[in-house]
Design a protein around this motif. Sequence first.
Motif, PDB file in Angstrom:
ATOM      1  N   THR A 108      86.553  48.926   4.452  1.00  0.00           N
ATOM      2  CA  THR A 108      86.366  48.478   5.515  1.00  0.00           C
ATOM      3  C   THR A 108      87.439  48.773   5.970  1.00  0.00           C
ATOM      4  OG1 THR A 108      85.420  46.138   5.938  1.00  0.00           O
ATOM      5  CG2 THR A 108      83.446  47.691   6.039  1.00  0.00           C
ATOM      6  N   LYS A 109      87.627  47.275   6.787  1.00  0.00           N
ATOM      7  CA  LYS A 109      89.412  47.571   7.231  1.00  0.00           C
ATOM      8  C   LYS A 109      90.416  47.766   6.318  1.00  0.00           C
ATOM      9  CE  LYS A 109      88.080  43.464   9.756  1.00  0.00           C
ATOM     10  NZ  LYS A 109      88.309  42.153  10.710  1.00  0.00           N
ATOM     11  N   GLY A 110      90.492  47.830   5.171  1.00  0.00           N
ATOM     12  CA  GLY A 110      90.905  48.152   4.454  1.00  0.00           C
ATOM     13  C   GLY A 110      91.657  49.790   4.253  1.00  0.00           C
ATOM     14  N   VAL A 111      89.974  50.141   4.003  1.00  0.00           N
ATOM     15  CA  VAL A 111      90.059  52.114   4.179  1.00  0.00           C
ATOM     16  C   VAL A 111      90.863  53.308   5.421  1.00  0.00           C
ATOM     17  CG1 VAL A 111      88.595  53.916   3.848  1.00  0.00           C
ATOM     18  CG2 VAL A 111      88.466  52.273   2.790  1.00  0.00           C
ATOM     19  N   ASP A 112      90.853  51.876   6.410  1.00  0.00           N
ATOM     20  CA  ASP A 112      90.653  52.290   7.683  1.00  0.00           C
ATOM     21  C   ASP A 112      92.762  51.590   8.046  1.00  0.00           C
ATOM     22  OD1 ASP A 112      87.992  52.944   8.471  1.00  0.00           O
ATOM     23  OD2 ASP A 112      87.942  51.439  10.635  1.00  0.00           O
ATOM     24  N   ARG A 113      92.824  51.515   7.849  1.00  0.00           N
ATOM     25  CA  ARG A 113      94.433  51.515   7.574  1.00  0.00           C
ATOM     26  C   ARG A 113      94.982  51.845   6.787  1.00  0.00           C
ATOM     27  NH1 ARG A 113      93.608  44.703   8.483  1.00  0.00           N
ATOM     28  NH2 ARG A 113      92.005  44.993  10.717  1.00  0.00           N
ATOM     29  N   LEU A 114      93.898  51.972   5.260  1.00  0.00           N
ATOM     30  CA  LEU A 114      95.566  52.702   4.386  1.00  0.00           C
ATOM     31  C   LEU A 114      95.171  54.241   4.219  1.00  0.00           C
ATOM     32  CD1 LEU A 114      94.798  49.895   1.092  1.00  0.00           C
ATOM     33  CD2 LEU A 114      96.548  50.791   3.033  1.00  0.00           C
ATOM     34  N   TYR A 115      94.096  54.778   5.415  1.00  0.00           N
ATOM     35  CA  TYR A 115      93.925  56.366   4.925  1.00  0.00           C
ATOM     36  C   TYR A 115      93.625  56.614   6.130  1.00  0.00           C
ATOM     37  CZ  TYR A 115      93.068  55.613   0.403  1.00  0.00           C
ATOM     38  OH  TYR A 115      92.775  54.497  -1.023  1.00  0.00           O
TER      39      TYR A 115
ATOM     40  N   GLY B 108      84.089  52.764  11.984  1.00  0.00           N
ATOM     41  CA  GLY B 108      83.464  52.727  12.803  1.00  0.00           C
ATOM     42  C   GLY B 108      84.802  52.571  14.202  1.00  0.00           C
ATOM     43  N   ASN B 109      84.960  52.015  14.032  1.00  0.00           N
ATOM     44  CA  ASN B 109      87.141  51.294  14.955  1.00  0.00           C
ATOM     45  C   ASN B 109      87.852  52.521  14.896  1.00  0.00           C
ATOM     46  OD1 ASN B 109      85.443  49.434  15.328  1.00  0.00           O
ATOM     47  ND2 ASN B 109      86.289  47.782  14.086  1.00  0.00           N
TER      48      ASN B 109
ATOM     49  N   ILE C 200      87.279  59.096  15.438  1.00  0.00           N
ATOM     50  CA  ILE C 200      87.262  59.955  14.017  1.00  0.00           C
ATOM     51  C   ILE C 200      85.098  59.738  13.883  1.00  0.00           C
ATOM     52  CG2 ILE C 200      87.219  60.538  11.326  1.00  0.00           C
ATOM     53  CD1 ILE C 200      89.998  58.550  11.723  1.00  0.00           C
ATOM     54  N   SER C 201      85.034  61.460  13.722  1.00  0.00           N
ATOM     55  CA  SER C 201      83.634  61.955  13.915  1.00  0.00           C
ATOM     56  C   SER C 201      82.637  61.213  12.610  1.00  0.00           C
ATOM     57  CB  SER C 201      83.599  63.077  14.640  1.00  0.00           C
ATOM     58  OG  SER C 201      83.713  63.922  13.372  1.00  0.00           O
ATOM     59  N   ALA C 202      80.978  61.435  13.075  1.00  0.00           N
ATOM     60  CA  ALA C 202      80.959  60.474  12.061  1.00  0.00           C
ATOM     61  C   ALA C 202      80.780  62.053  10.877  1.00  0.00           C
ATOM     62  CB  ALA C 202      79.472  60.923  11.986  1.00  0.00           C
ATOM     63  N   MET C 203      80.392  63.930  11.385  1.00  0.00           N
ATOM     64  CA  MET C 203      80.959  64.832  10.336  1.00  0.00           C
ATOM     65  C   MET C 203      82.704  64.065   9.886  1.00  0.00           C
ATOM     66  SD  MET C 203      80.764  67.577   9.531  1.00  0.00           S
ATOM     67  CE  MET C 203      79.510  69.211  10.511  1.00  0.00           C
ATOM     68  N   GLN C 204      83.473  64.059  10.581  1.00  0.00           N
ATOM     69  CA  GLN C 204      84.839  63.872  10.053  1.00  0.00           C
ATOM     70  C   GLN C 204      85.245  62.717   8.654  1.00  0.00           C
ATOM     71  OE1 GLN C 204      88.616  63.521  11.898  1.00  0.00           O
ATOM     72  NE2 GLN C 204      89.970  63.091  10.193  1.00  0.00           N
TER      73      GLN C 204
END
Lengths: 389, 47
Positions: A123-130, A137-138, A141-145
């Motif tokens: 969750t947080k890791g993915v958000d910050r590394l990519y 969801g923070n 970025i759209s659900a589609m993307q």
Amino acid sequence: MENIIVAERNQLFLDQWEGRIPKRVPITQQVDTACAIELKGYSLLREQYSPEKVLEAIDYTTSLIDSDIIPVSIAQNPVYLRVMGSHKFSLGSDGYIQHANICSMRDDEYKEYTEDIYYFNATKGVDRLYDNLTLTGNKEISAMQNATVLLKGLFAQQNYNQVFIPGRQAIIKKYNRSTWDLYNAIACAPFDTLADFNRSFTEVLKDIRRRPQEVLDAVEALTEYEIQRIDRSTPAEKGKRVFFALHMATFMRPKDVEKFYWPSFMKVIEYTQKTGRGIYVFCEENWNSFLDMVAELPEGTLIRFEKTDPKLAREKCGMKHIFTGFFPMEVYRSGTVEEAIEKTKKFLDIVAPGGKYQFMADKSPLRGRDVIIENIQAVIKTVQVYGVY
Amino acid sequence: MIEYKTKLYKTDEDIIKEYNLIEEELDYLLPALRKIEDQVFSILIRL
């Protein structure tokens, strides 16, 4: 059925695995994929993105460098990194893939991390590394993307590997290289995982002073995490090793290594050994001060060294382990062929006796400029002749 | 070749803009991304 050259090459490794002195010193020298691409005259900004072109570069490099194994290590897939917007492994302005010192976890998140490392990373890791993805969801970025980036990442890996993996196998066969793998699985020292993937090299060193118990709790949770990683890897089999690259110890004080680093690492090592898997440890930088600890590694462990003193390492560890590395890569990129031959012979006089050494330089040549082809060829030829037992 | 009139479909120009591709990347990275975008598109239009 394997041909006689491949069989002889495999036998070198099998002999060491089973504790016999091989016919000669096995040669496991590899260069980085980027180095191979540049040796071929290709550009990291262009051909690196084509698995077909990368295979051409590997084929060319293999025709030049007569290691017993394929002489080019496997790199990250650059198309995947671009699709995902990766920060951890990212492409520099010249196209070289760098392992960045990125912090993906705040210092007040230790508790949350320790309670569920998998969830934190996903969750947080993915958000910050990519850049191109959010699993919390923070981010805007759209659900589609989100959905399509995950799919694109999957296709990027599939498309690349469908060409690259069989192509690489074909090169191994074409040039009669050993089918013996240096390793078949990768795991980490728990403290290194915390440093490499979450807190960063620099922040984790502050944490061991400011919040030591939280670091110890995280490392304990990471021990189980690494053990599960080993359980997910290829099953134990003759000749199969799990690779551990040890990063942080040499940047720490010995008493901190004893407290935060080594005990959890040894738990993972002991577990690996218990499963019947072989072990390959890369002691990066200079381990002269830690060789009493290194000596604790199980018998038969393959240990790669960079700047450690080879005589001191053997003195401390005895003949319990197989060593590799030590040889100064500088010889590949400077000096004359005659000097390279002389240095190789002197080096082999130190490391070869006893039959527990595999030839490889202290560092892998990363770029085309790191290698004068005539020098590396002279070094390898010398090992093939002078390294006979 | 079918000409799709939907914003789900990305043209080469869309891809170049989205990934900030530079000139050197057009020969190999663009075709790799083109293929991936087409694979994703073929899934989206079947949902």
